[in-house]
Design a protein around this motif. Structure first.
Motif, PDB file in Angstrom:
ATOM      1  N   UNK A  46       7.866   9.766 -20.776  1.00  0.00           N
ATOM      2  CA  UNK A  46       8.240  11.169 -20.656  1.00  0.00           C
ATOM      3  C   UNK A  46       9.071  11.403 -19.401  1.00  0.00           C
ATOM      4  N   UNK A  47      10.080  12.262 -19.525  1.00  0.00           N
ATOM      5  CA  UNK A  47      10.806  12.707 -18.346  1.00  0.00           C
ATOM      6  C   UNK A  47       9.990  13.792 -17.659  1.00  0.00           C
ATOM      7  N   UNK A  48       9.724  13.590 -16.381  1.00  0.00           N
ATOM      8  CA  UNK A  48       8.972  14.561 -15.599  1.00  0.00           C
ATOM      9  C   UNK A  48       9.940  15.283 -14.674  1.00  0.00           C
ATOM     10  N   UNK A  49      10.043  16.586 -14.854  1.00  0.00           N
ATOM     11  CA  UNK A  49      10.972  17.359 -14.032  1.00  0.00           C
ATOM     12  C   UNK A  49      10.490  17.416 -12.583  1.00  0.00           C
ATOM     13  N   UNK A  50      11.423  17.710 -11.686  1.00  0.00           N
ATOM     14  CA  UNK A  50      11.045  17.855 -10.277  1.00  0.00           C
ATOM     15  C   UNK A  50      10.026  18.978 -10.114  1.00  0.00           C
ATOM     16  N   UNK A  51      10.212  20.042 -10.890  1.00  0.00           N
ATOM     17  CA  UNK A  51       9.280  21.167 -10.806  1.00  0.00           C
ATOM     18  C   UNK A  51       7.869  20.748 -11.212  1.00  0.00           C
ATOM     19  N   UNK A  52       7.777  19.928 -12.274  1.00  0.00           N
ATOM     20  CA  UNK A  52       6.472  19.473 -12.734  1.00  0.00           C
ATOM     21  C   UNK A  52       5.825  18.549 -11.709  1.00  0.00           C
ATOM     22  N   UNK A  53       6.609  17.664 -11.111  1.00  0.00           N
ATOM     23  CA  UNK A  53       6.066  16.760 -10.094  1.00  0.00           C
ATOM     24  C   UNK A  53       5.620  17.549  -8.874  1.00  0.00           C
ATOM     25  N   UNK A  54       6.427  18.521  -8.469  1.00  0.00           N
ATOM     26  CA  UNK A  54       6.045  19.367  -7.329  1.00  0.00           C
ATOM     27  C   UNK A  54       4.732  20.090  -7.598  1.00  0.00           C
ATOM     28  N   UNK A  55       4.620  20.677  -8.790  1.00  0.00           N
ATOM     29  CA  UNK A  55       3.422  21.439  -9.129  1.00  0.00           C
ATOM     30  C   UNK A  55       2.193  20.553  -9.146  1.00  0.00           C
ATOM     31  N   UNK A  56       2.332  19.349  -9.691  1.00  0.00           N
ATOM     32  CA  UNK A  56       1.171  18.487  -9.830  1.00  0.00           C
ATOM     33  C   UNK A  56       0.779  17.811  -8.522  1.00  0.00           C
ATOM     34  N   UNK A  57       1.761  17.352  -7.757  1.00  0.00           N
ATOM     35  CA  UNK A  57       1.476  16.580  -6.544  1.00  0.00           C
ATOM     36  C   UNK A  57       1.281  17.477  -5.332  1.00  0.00           C
ATOM     37  N   UNK A  58       2.148  18.485  -5.187  1.00  0.00           N
ATOM     38  CA  UNK A  58       2.053  19.352  -4.017  1.00  0.00           C
ATOM     39  C   UNK A  58       1.316  20.650  -4.308  1.00  0.00           C
ATOM     40  N   UNK A  59       1.288  21.074  -5.586  1.00  0.00           N
ATOM     41  CA  UNK A  59       0.610  22.311  -5.953  1.00  0.00           C
ATOM     42  C   UNK A  59       1.569  23.480  -6.006  1.00  0.00           C
ATOM     43  N   UNK A  60       1.249  24.442  -6.863  1.00  0.00           N
ATOM     44  CA  UNK A  60       2.118  25.601  -7.046  1.00  0.00           C
ATOM     45  C   UNK A  60       2.240  26.441  -5.779  1.00  0.00           C
ATOM     46  N   UNK A  61       1.202  26.451  -4.952  1.00  0.00           N
ATOM     47  CA  UNK A  61       1.205  27.291  -3.759  1.00  0.00           C
ATOM     48  C   UNK A  61       1.857  26.614  -2.563  1.00  0.00           C
ATOM     49  N   UNK A  62       2.358  25.403  -2.745  1.00  0.00           N
ATOM     50  CA  UNK A  62       2.948  24.652  -1.647  1.00  0.00           C
ATOM     51  C   UNK A  62       4.347  25.166  -1.326  1.00  0.00           C
ATOM     52  N   UNK A  63       4.770  24.944  -0.087  1.00  0.00           N
ATOM     53  CA  UNK A  63       6.131  25.289   0.324  1.00  0.00           C
ATOM     54  C   UNK A  63       7.097  24.121   0.106  1.00  0.00           C
ATOM     55  N   UNK A  64       6.619  23.059  -0.513  1.00  0.00           N
ATOM     56  CA  UNK A  64       7.468  21.892  -0.760  1.00  0.00           C
ATOM     57  C   UNK A  64       8.625  22.274  -1.683  1.00  0.00           C
ATOM     58  N   UNK A  65       9.749  21.598  -1.511  1.00  0.00           N
ATOM     59  CA  UNK A  65      10.941  21.864  -2.315  1.00  0.00           C
ATOM     60  C   UNK A  65      11.338  20.597  -3.076  1.00  0.00           C
TER      61      UNK A  65
ATOM     62  N   UNK B 261       0.847  -1.196   0.000  1.00  0.00           N
ATOM     63  CA  UNK B 261       0.000   0.000   0.000  1.00  0.00           C
ATOM     64  C   UNK B 261       0.880   1.242   0.000  1.00  0.00           C
ATOM     65  N   UNK B 262       0.515   2.241  -0.779  1.00  0.00           N
ATOM     66  CA  UNK B 262       1.260   3.487  -0.860  1.00  0.00           C
ATOM     67  C   UNK B 262       0.604   4.563  -0.015  1.00  0.00           C
ATOM     68  N   UNK B 263       1.426   5.475   0.497  1.00  0.00           N
ATOM     69  CA  UNK B 263       0.875   6.658   1.159  1.00  0.00           C
ATOM     70  C   UNK B 263       0.257   7.560   0.094  1.00  0.00           C
ATOM     71  N   UNK B 264      -0.473   8.571   0.518  1.00  0.00           N
ATOM     72  CA  UNK B 264      -1.149   9.459  -0.432  1.00  0.00           C
ATOM     73  C   UNK B 264      -0.159  10.128  -1.375  1.00  0.00           C
ATOM     74  N   UNK B 265       0.962  10.646  -0.850  1.00  0.00           N
ATOM     75  CA  UNK B 265       1.960  11.312  -1.691  1.00  0.00           C
ATOM     76  C   UNK B 265       2.655  10.315  -2.610  1.00  0.00           C
ATOM     77  N   UNK B 266       2.994   9.146  -2.062  1.00  0.00           N
ATOM     78  CA  UNK B 266       3.626   8.118  -2.897  1.00  0.00           C
ATOM     79  C   UNK B 266       2.713   7.743  -4.047  1.00  0.00           C
ATOM     80  N   UNK B 267       1.438   7.593  -3.750  1.00  0.00           N
ATOM     81  CA  UNK B 267       0.469   7.228  -4.787  1.00  0.00           C
ATOM     82  C   UNK B 267       0.416   8.293  -5.882  1.00  0.00           C
ATOM     83  N   UNK B 268       0.361   9.562  -5.495  1.00  0.00           N
ATOM     84  CA  UNK B 268       0.271  10.637  -6.488  1.00  0.00           C
ATOM     85  C   UNK B 268       1.508  10.675  -7.383  1.00  0.00           C
TER      86      UNK B 268
END
Length: 225
Positions: free
Chosen positions: A166-185, A148-155
């Motif tokens: 496709x190569x997915x950049x870290x920025x794209x993964x951050x934007x999609x999974x955490x959102x543009x307004x997130x403080x995630x790095x 079983x995956x956690x919610x973030x792992x699943x996303x």
């Protein structure tokens, strides 16, 4: 069900998002044409709500780009441009329906439901190599093994499996999974990719999350000796 709203009027976009979330939809928003195009090209959405008058790229251009990519995602064009020639251009550019502002929320939901019904049965799992991801339970399966995956792992895993070539950049993964307004790095992405690599190895999966310098991550099917 995931819906993408591309609308530069932030208050309107957030109002539509609130309405859709109340009906059980998962919703992302983009406020300019370039960002919206990048989101739409991920191929992870079930429906696109698209404004016409946008900064950078207009709605007609975005719709054409999406159709040129051979994407069949339903497109609901939502705009104040109500002239006949505007509606014709919208439909010719690839929109499935053209709804003019102001609109009634009941008509909006009726359009959304009608477009989603055309899609037929929804996929409930993603498969890559000898491994599948159950979209309802958030569980990875490989033969008789599962985890079983956690919610973030699943996303993160779903995003990678929906875009295997496709190569997915870290920025794209951050934007999609955490959102543009997130403080995630970017380190958050690295940490969760590490978690997923361990879990994939643990169940005997033959898929590997490969990192390409400056380009991001993608999946590869490996031969198991």
């Amino acid at each position: 069900m995931k819906i993408l709203i591309i609308e530069d009027e932030k208050m309107l976009a957030e109002s539509i998002k609130t309405l859709l979330v109340s009906k059980g939809f998962e919703v992302d928003t983009a406020f300019d044409g370039i960002t919206g195009q990048e989101y739409a090209s991920l191929g992870v959405y079930d429906l696109l709500i698209l404004d016409v008058m946008l900064p950078c790229l207009n709605g007609y251009q975005i719709a054409r780009k999406i159709r040129n990519e051979k994407s069949g995602i339903p497109i609901l064009m939502l705009t104040a441009k109500s002239a006949l020639e505007d509606r014709v251009e919208g439909l010719n550019s690839g929109a499935d329906y053209y709804l003019t502002k102001p609109f009634d929320s009941r008509e909006l939901f009726a359009c959304i439901n009608a477009l989603l019904r055309r899609q037929g049965p929804q996929i409930n799992e993603l498969i890559c190599g000898n491994t599948s991801l159950d979209l309802f339970s958030g569980t990875l399966f490989c033969g008789k093994n599962s985890i079983r995956l956690s919610a973030r792992e699943f996303d993160v895993m779903r995003l990678l499996m929906q875009n295997p070539e496709h190569n997915l950049s870290k920025e794209m993964i951050l934007a999609h999974v955490w959102g543009y307004d997130s403080n995630a790095i970017e380190n958050h992405v690295e940490v969760y990719v590490g978690f997923l690599r361990k879990k994939l190895t643990g169940i005997g999966s033959n898929i590997k999350i490969v990192a390409i310098r400056r380009l991001g991550y993608h999946l590869e099917v490996q031969e198991i000796c």
